[in-house]
Design a protein around this motif. Structure first.
Motif, PDB file in Angstrom:
ATOM      1  N   THR A 173       0.849  -1.113   0.143  1.00 35.78           N
ATOM      2  CA  THR A 173       0.020  -0.261   0.018  1.00 35.78           C
ATOM      3  C   THR A 173       0.937   1.165  -0.009  1.00 35.78           C
ATOM      4  N   PRO A 174       0.642   2.299  -0.808  1.00 39.68           N
ATOM      5  CA  PRO A 174       1.518   3.386  -0.956  1.00 39.68           C
ATOM      6  C   PRO A 174       1.285   4.259   0.290  1.00 39.68           C
ATOM      7  N   ASP A 175       2.355   5.101   0.715  1.00 34.41           N
ATOM      8  CA  ASP A 175       2.531   5.847   1.943  1.00 34.41           C
ATOM      9  C   ASP A 175       1.239   6.695   1.865  1.00 34.41           C
ATOM     10  N   GLU A 176       0.740   7.343   0.696  1.00 31.42           N
ATOM     11  CA  GLU A 176      -0.352   8.315   0.525  1.00 31.42           C
ATOM     12  C   GLU A 176      -1.666   7.919   0.812  1.00 31.42           C
ATOM     13  N   LYS A 177      -1.584   6.628   0.865  1.00 27.38           N
ATOM     14  CA  LYS A 177      -3.166   5.916   1.109  1.00 27.38           C
ATOM     15  C   LYS A 177      -3.275   5.649   2.809  1.00 27.38           C
ATOM     16  N   LEU A 178      -2.245   5.658   3.444  1.00 24.44           N
ATOM     17  CA  LEU A 178      -2.023   5.327   4.868  1.00 24.44           C
ATOM     18  C   LEU A 178      -2.563   6.266   5.671  1.00 24.44           C
ATOM     19  N   ALA A 179      -3.459   6.110   6.549  1.00 22.59           N
ATOM     20  CA  ALA A 179      -4.161   7.309   7.524  1.00 22.59           C
ATOM     21  C   ALA A 179      -3.059   7.747   8.252  1.00 22.59           C
ATOM     22  N   GLY A 180      -2.200   7.230   8.879  1.00 23.68           N
ATOM     23  CA  GLY A 180      -1.046   7.936   9.538  1.00 23.68           C
ATOM     24  C   GLY A 180      -0.244   9.116   8.881  1.00 23.68           C
TER      25      GLY A 180
END
Length: 372
Positions: free
Chosen positions: A194-201
């Motif tokens: 999962t790309p970083d830009e799609k992670l909530a944090g």
């Protein structure tokens, strides 16, 4: 000597009576004609123009207030100064905001490092799960052999207990490694790819960074529109809180709010031409047009509207606000300012003659409360 002449000291005869008779005749004939002409003109034009001097120039005005609090370090405008959209008005000390922005940049990098570590931890946890699964299979087989040998009496009970303890440890290790995999999955949104830009944090850290960047930009306060600065006492060194009024800004776009008597609006409609005269420049007129008509009288918008359903009632002619747009506000160096008193004449086009009605002087077909 005859009746129609008299002698002068020089004995010259001058006729007198015919001139007096001619003047009386002209008066009797011309007088009624003049009265008829004036009366006809008044009849034809009566009701065509709606006029009032209860009218004032209006303009948009905003109160400039900072969106971040802090100490004012620079003021670039003065009272009654002309500004354009985007001009700097004043600046707030940006050093604390720069520190906050740098801190949020570091926070974003920290979150990114944690996510990279989670991906590495996920791969390591998966390897540990595979290793502990293989070890668990071996410990189960060993325990089964020890149990069989103990049943045949070939080994002591201590050996069987050691095998059971080793089996329990292998199961606990596998459970721990499986939990580590689940933890890494949760940090990575379920999938390590999962790309970083799609992670909530990571999105939260980026949002906080954007807010810090916005606060830093708001340290420089600029004019939101063209206009003139009103009364202000702002000086470098003053402290402003968020939303605290710093100075007023009056826009260059002006219009007129004219309060007509309700009896004068019979034939007034949106789009009709008008002329205005400002008290500051007597004898000068500006062209305007009706932009909108208020849906209610001014009294209806007051804090305490009149209650006419009482015993003490006196009928008062109400006034309806009419907004007019000035077509050419700037001319010959004459500057119009909000709040100036004006006189307004609206040409309704209505005429009392049949010829005038045939030429377009009839009442408007469409009558609306406000312009579309």
């Amino acid at each position: 000597m005859s009746d129609t002449t008299h002698q002068t000291p020089d004995s010259v005869a001058v006729p007198a009576a015919p001139k007096r008779r001619w003047a009386r005749t002209a008066l009797w004939i011309g007088g009624p004609i003049v009265v008829l002409v004036i009366g006809g003109w008044l009849y034809v034009t009566s009701g065509r123009y709606a006029s009032t001097d209860n009218a004032y120039l209006q303009g948009d005005h905003v109160t400039i207030a900072p969106q971040v609090g802090g100490r004012v370090v620079e003021v670039d405008v003065r009272e009654n100064g002309v500004v354009h959209k985007g001009d700097v008005l004043f600046r707030i000390d940006s050093e604390p905001l720069q520190i906050a922005y740098a801190r949020m940049q570091a926070q974003v990098e920290s979150v990114k490092s944690l996510l990279d570590a989670a991906r590495s931890g996920y791969a390591s946890a998966q390897a540990d799960v595979r290793s502990s699964s293989a070890d668990l299979v071996y410990k189960e087989q060993q325990f089964a052999r020890m149990k069989e040998l103990r049943g045949r009496g070939l080994i002591a009970q201590q050996s069987l207990d050691d095998a059971a303890n080793n089996l329990a440890g292998a199961r606990a290790k596998k459970d721990a490694n499986t939990a580590a995999v689940a933890k890494a999955q949760n940090m990575l949104g379920g999938l390590p790819s999962t790309p970083d830009e799609k992670l909530a944090g990571y999105r939260l850290a980026l949002a906080q960074l954007a807010q810090a960047r916005l606060d830093l930009d708001h340290a420089t306060v600029v004019a939101p529109m063209d206009g003139t600065i009103g009364k202000t006492t702002l000086q470098p060194g003053d402290f402003l809180a968020v939303g605290q009024a710093a100075m007023p800004l009056v826009a260059n776009t002006l219009w007129i709010d004219a309060n007509f008597k309700e009896t004068d609006l019979t034939h007034v409609a949106v789009g009709q031409p008008a002329t205005i005269e400002v008290d500051t420049f007597p004898g000068k007129t500006w062209k305007a047009r009706v932009a909108s008509i208020s849906p209610a009288s001014g009294a209806e918008f007051s804090l305490l509207p009149a209650q006419n359903a009482t015993g003490n009632w006196v009928k008062i002619v109400q006034r309806i606000p009419v907004r007019l747009v000035i077509e050419e506000p700037e001319r010959e160096g004459m500057i119009l300012r909000a709040g100036m008193s004006t006189s307004v004449d609206i040409d309704t086009g209505r005429q009392n003659s049949l010829l005038g009605r045939w030429q377009g002087g009839a009442e408007p077909v469409t009558r609306v409360a406000q312009a579309p």
